[in-house]
Every structure is written in C-alpha cells, then in structure tokens.
Motif scaffolding. Structure first.
Motif, PDB file in Angstrom:
ATOM      1  N   LYS A  65       0.838  -1.201   0.000  1.00  0.00           N
ATOM      2  CA  LYS A  65       0.000   0.000   0.000  1.00  0.00           C
ATOM      3  C   LYS A  65       0.871   1.248   0.000  1.00  0.00           C
ATOM      4  CE  LYS A  65      -4.239  -1.522   2.253  1.00  0.00           C
ATOM      5  NZ  LYS A  65      -5.094  -1.340   3.415  1.00  0.00           N
ATOM      6  N   SER A  66       1.918   1.226   0.799  1.00  0.00           N
ATOM      7  CA  SER A  66       2.823   2.365   0.895  1.00  0.00           C
ATOM      8  C   SER A  66       3.526   2.604  -0.451  1.00  0.00           C
ATOM      9  CB  SER A  66       3.853   2.120   1.998  1.00  0.00           C
ATOM     10  OG  SER A  66       4.760   3.176   2.052  1.00  0.00           O
ATOM     11  N   GLU A  67       3.992   1.553  -1.064  1.00  0.00           N
ATOM     12  CA  GLU A  67       4.659   1.674  -2.365  1.00  0.00           C
ATOM     13  C   GLU A  67       3.673   2.173  -3.421  1.00  0.00           C
ATOM     14  OE1 GLU A  67       7.070  -1.075  -5.537  1.00  0.00           O
ATOM     15  OE2 GLU A  67       7.008  -1.720  -3.438  1.00  0.00           O
ATOM     16  N   PHE A  68       2.460   1.627  -3.423  1.00  0.00           N
ATOM     17  CA  PHE A  68       1.426   2.091  -4.358  1.00  0.00           C
ATOM     18  C   PHE A  68       1.145   3.578  -4.158  1.00  0.00           C
ATOM     19  CE2 PHE A  68      -3.067   2.979  -5.246  1.00  0.00           C
ATOM     20  CZ  PHE A  68      -3.094   2.694  -6.605  1.00  0.00           C
ATOM     21  N   TRP A  69       1.017   3.990  -2.907  1.00  0.00           N
ATOM     22  CA  TRP A  69       0.742   5.408  -2.608  1.00  0.00           C
ATOM     23  C   TRP A  69       1.904   6.297  -3.066  1.00  0.00           C
ATOM     24  CZ3 TRP A  69      -2.600   8.828  -2.451  1.00  0.00           C
ATOM     25  CH2 TRP A  69      -2.401  10.060  -1.823  1.00  0.00           C
ATOM     26  N   GLU A  70       3.145   5.867  -2.885  1.00  0.00           N
ATOM     27  CA  GLU A  70       4.309   6.645  -3.333  1.00  0.00           C
ATOM     28  C   GLU A  70       4.316   6.791  -4.858  1.00  0.00           C
ATOM     29  OE1 GLU A  70       6.522   8.372  -1.515  1.00  0.00           O
ATOM     30  OE2 GLU A  70       5.251   7.809   0.173  1.00  0.00           O
ATOM     31  N   TRP A  71       4.013   5.725  -5.579  1.00  0.00           N
ATOM     32  CA  TRP A  71       3.953   5.792  -7.046  1.00  0.00           C
ATOM     33  C   TRP A  71       2.803   6.704  -7.499  1.00  0.00           C
ATOM     34  CZ3 TRP A  71       7.351   4.768 -10.598  1.00  0.00           C
ATOM     35  CH2 TRP A  71       8.383   3.873 -10.329  1.00  0.00           C
ATOM     36  N   THR A  72       1.678   6.614  -6.823  1.00  0.00           N
ATOM     37  CA  THR A  72       0.529   7.459  -7.164  1.00  0.00           C
ATOM     38  C   THR A  72       0.873   8.927  -6.960  1.00  0.00           C
ATOM     39  OG1 THR A  72      -0.984   5.691  -6.532  1.00  0.00           O
ATOM     40  CG2 THR A  72      -1.903   7.908  -6.682  1.00  0.00           C
ATOM     41  N   LYS A  73       1.495   9.252  -5.826  1.00  0.00           N
ATOM     42  CA  LYS A  73       1.897  10.644  -5.566  1.00  0.00           C
ATOM     43  C   LYS A  73       2.884  11.136  -6.627  1.00  0.00           C
ATOM     44  CE  LYS A  73       3.350  10.447  -1.314  1.00  0.00           C
ATOM     45  NZ  LYS A  73       3.793  10.688   0.070  1.00  0.00           N
ATOM     46  N   ALA A  74       3.857  10.301  -6.958  1.00  0.00           N
ATOM     47  CA  ALA A  74       4.856  10.680  -7.964  1.00  0.00           C
ATOM     48  C   ALA A  74       4.198  10.945  -9.319  1.00  0.00           C
ATOM     49  CB  ALA A  74       5.919   9.593  -8.094  1.00  0.00           C
ATOM     50  N   LEU A  75       3.240  10.101  -9.681  1.00  0.00           N
ATOM     51  CA  LEU A  75       2.533  10.271 -10.951  1.00  0.00           C
ATOM     52  C   LEU A  75       1.698  11.549 -10.954  1.00  0.00           C
ATOM     53  CD1 LEU A  75       1.906   9.088 -13.717  1.00  0.00           C
ATOM     54  CD2 LEU A  75       0.026   7.824 -12.676  1.00  0.00           C
ATOM     55  N   ILE A 102       2.173  14.266  -9.133  1.00  0.00           N
ATOM     56  CA  ILE A 102       3.102  15.403  -9.179  1.00  0.00           C
ATOM     57  C   ILE A 102       3.642  15.608 -10.595  1.00  0.00           C
ATOM     58  CG2 ILE A 102       5.372  16.208  -8.394  1.00  0.00           C
ATOM     59  CD1 ILE A 102       4.673  14.933  -5.644  1.00  0.00           C
ATOM     60  N   ALA A 103       3.992  14.524 -11.273  1.00  0.00           N
ATOM     61  CA  ALA A 103       4.511  14.625 -12.638  1.00  0.00           C
ATOM     62  C   ALA A 103       3.476  15.215 -13.593  1.00  0.00           C
ATOM     63  CB  ALA A 103       4.965  13.253 -13.140  1.00  0.00           C
ATOM     64  N   VAL A 104       2.238  14.770 -13.482  1.00  0.00           N
ATOM     65  CA  VAL A 104       1.169  15.282 -14.350  1.00  0.00           C
ATOM     66  C   VAL A 104       0.912  16.759 -14.074  1.00  0.00           C
ATOM     67  CG1 VAL A 104      -1.310  15.122 -14.849  1.00  0.00           C
ATOM     68  CG2 VAL A 104       0.082  13.041 -14.747  1.00  0.00           C
ATOM     69  N   VAL A 105       0.846  17.142 -12.802  1.00  0.00           N
ATOM     70  CA  VAL A 105       0.618  18.546 -12.450  1.00  0.00           C
ATOM     71  C   VAL A 105       1.777  19.410 -12.928  1.00  0.00           C
ATOM     72  CG1 VAL A 105       0.437  20.166 -10.501  1.00  0.00           C
ATOM     73  CG2 VAL A 105      -0.936  18.075 -10.527  1.00  0.00           C
ATOM     74  N   LEU A 106       2.989  18.951 -12.723  1.00  0.00           N
ATOM     75  CA  LEU A 106       4.172  19.691 -13.158  1.00  0.00           C
ATOM     76  C   LEU A 106       4.182  19.853 -14.682  1.00  0.00           C
ATOM     77  CD1 LEU A 106       6.660  21.037 -11.981  1.00  0.00           C
ATOM     78  CD2 LEU A 106       7.872  18.871 -12.231  1.00  0.00           C
ATOM     79  N   ALA A 107       3.876  18.806 -15.399  1.00  0.00           N
ATOM     80  CA  ALA A 107       3.822  18.880 -16.863  1.00  0.00           C
ATOM     81  C   ALA A 107       2.753  19.869 -17.320  1.00  0.00           C
ATOM     82  CB  ALA A 107       3.562  17.494 -17.460  1.00  0.00           C
ATOM     83  N   ALA A 108       1.602  19.862 -16.677  1.00  0.00           N
ATOM     84  CA  ALA A 108       0.523  20.787 -17.040  1.00  0.00           C
ATOM     85  C   ALA A 108       0.929  22.232 -16.771  1.00  0.00           C
ATOM     86  CB  ALA A 108      -0.754  20.439 -16.269  1.00  0.00           C
ATOM     87  N   VAL A 109       1.557  22.479 -15.651  1.00  0.00           N
ATOM     88  CA  VAL A 109       2.008  23.839 -15.316  1.00  0.00           C
ATOM     89  C   VAL A 109       3.048  24.310 -16.335  1.00  0.00           C
ATOM     90  CG1 VAL A 109       3.346  25.189 -13.624  1.00  0.00           C
ATOM     91  CG2 VAL A 109       1.443  23.750 -12.877  1.00  0.00           C
ATOM     92  N   ILE A 110       4.013  23.472 -16.650  1.00  0.00           N
ATOM     93  CA  ILE A 110       5.044  23.839 -17.630  1.00  0.00           C
ATOM     94  C   ILE A 110       4.404  24.118 -18.981  1.00  0.00           C
ATOM     95  CG2 ILE A 110       6.993  22.930 -18.966  1.00  0.00           C
ATOM     96  CD1 ILE A 110       7.884  21.517 -16.341  1.00  0.00           C
ATOM     97  N   ARG A 111       3.515  23.261 -19.427  1.00  0.00           N
ATOM     98  CA  ARG A 111       2.870  23.417 -20.745  1.00  0.00           C
ATOM     99  C   ARG A 111       1.994  24.658 -20.799  1.00  0.00           C
ATOM    100  NH1 ARG A 111       0.526  23.373 -25.132  1.00  0.00           N
ATOM    101  NH2 ARG A 111      -0.476  21.770 -26.309  1.00  0.00           N
TER     102      ARG A 111
END
Length: 183
Positions: free
Chosen positions: A5-15, A17-26
């Motif tokens: 669960k912890s690993e799944f949650w870490e991957w979800t958070k990373a994903l 953050i990546a999507v939000v960061l990409a949207a902000v940059i774009r």
C-alpha cells in the motif's frame, strides 16, 4: 500488505506530481507548436515543430525581428516575425525596410531576394496605407512572414495586440535533421 500500500501510494503521488508539473510547464512556460504553411520560408518550413517560450514576454518586451506566436483572427495560431514595435512608422520601398525613416537590413530574406526575378520580394507600402495608422499603436506589434509574397500578416490582418501574443520561438526540435536555433 502494508508495504505494498505504501509503495502504491508513493507511485501514485509521484505520478500526480509529474502530471501537475507537466501541465504547469505546458500552460505557463513552454508549449510545442507546429509550423503550418510556407509563410515563414526559408527560415521555417511547413511542419517544423518548435517550442514556444510563454514566459519571455511576461518578464520582457518583444524586440524587432523576434519570431512570435500569436492568436490570429481566424481562431488559429500564427508564427510571424516582429517588424514594428509600438510607436514605429513602417515603410517598405525598393525592397528595403524603413523603421522611423532608418533603413534596416533583413539578412533572413537574402536567399529569397536572390531568387526573385520579377520584381521586389516585398511590395512597397507604408503603415498608413495598409492599416490606416501612422504608427504602430501602443500595446500592438506589426508582424510579417519571411515569405513576403505568400504571407497573411499585419498587411492583411492589421497590427497584433500584445494580449494575443503567446510568446516567442527560436528552437526547432523536429525533424531531427533540422534541429537548430533560428534568428
């Protein structure tokens, strides 16, 4: 179980953050654009892919001869070169650009000027003749395509409001053999 669960949650958070960061940059900083048409030949070719720097004019001002991207009246984005800044008087005569009475060289046009045999590359005009205004209004730009005979630009659509300018562009990233910075 708890570790999964912890690993799944870490991957979800990373994903996320990546999507939000990409949207902000774009949305706020950089965006891709595809050159559509021949109006900027020989500098830019049809289907060249470029990066638009959206931040450039939020912290600075356009300069003469910048290549910019803006929202055109036809609900389309155009790529053109800045020729006139606010307050400028623009005139073309004998295939030479005059800004406020001073002649300017346009080395990016040399290739096409050498190929033209049936008259000037840029037909003579004054800003007053094509826009009805003596000078480029405050908060506006006068833009032209490098392929002067086949460009729909400020001679046809008028001056461009700064609010319609997305940013400037100077880097071609595709096709790979054409990767370069342009002036």
């Amino acid at each position: 179980m708890e570790k999964k669960k912890s690993e799944f949650w870490e991957w979800t958070k990373a994903l996320i953050i990546a999507v939000v960061l990409a949207a902000v940059i774009r949305y706020f900083l950089f965006a891709p654009i595809v050159v559509d048409g021949l109006s900027m030949m020989p500098t830019l070719h049809d289907q060249d892919r470029m990066i638009v720097n959206k931040l450039s004019y939020k912290i600075g001002e356009p300069e003469r001869f910048d290549i910019i991207v803006f929202h055109a009246p036809e609900n389309k984005d155009y790529i053109k070169r800045v020729i006139g800044l606010p307050g400028d008087k623009i005139e073309y005569k004998n295939d030479t650009l005059y800004v406020n009475g001073e002649a300017y060289e346009e080395p990016y046009l040399d290739e096409y000027k050498q190929q033209v045999i049936d008259g000037p590359l840029t037909e003579p005009f004054t800003l007053l003749e094509v826009t009805g205004q003596e000078t480029v209004p405050e908060g506006h730009l006068f833009v032209m395509g490098d392929n002067r005979r086949y460009s729909k630009d400020s001679r046809h659509i008028g001056t461009i409001e700064m609010e319609k300018v997305l940013g400037n562009t100077s880097m071609i990233y595709w096709p790979i053999e054409d990767i370069r910075f342009v002036d």
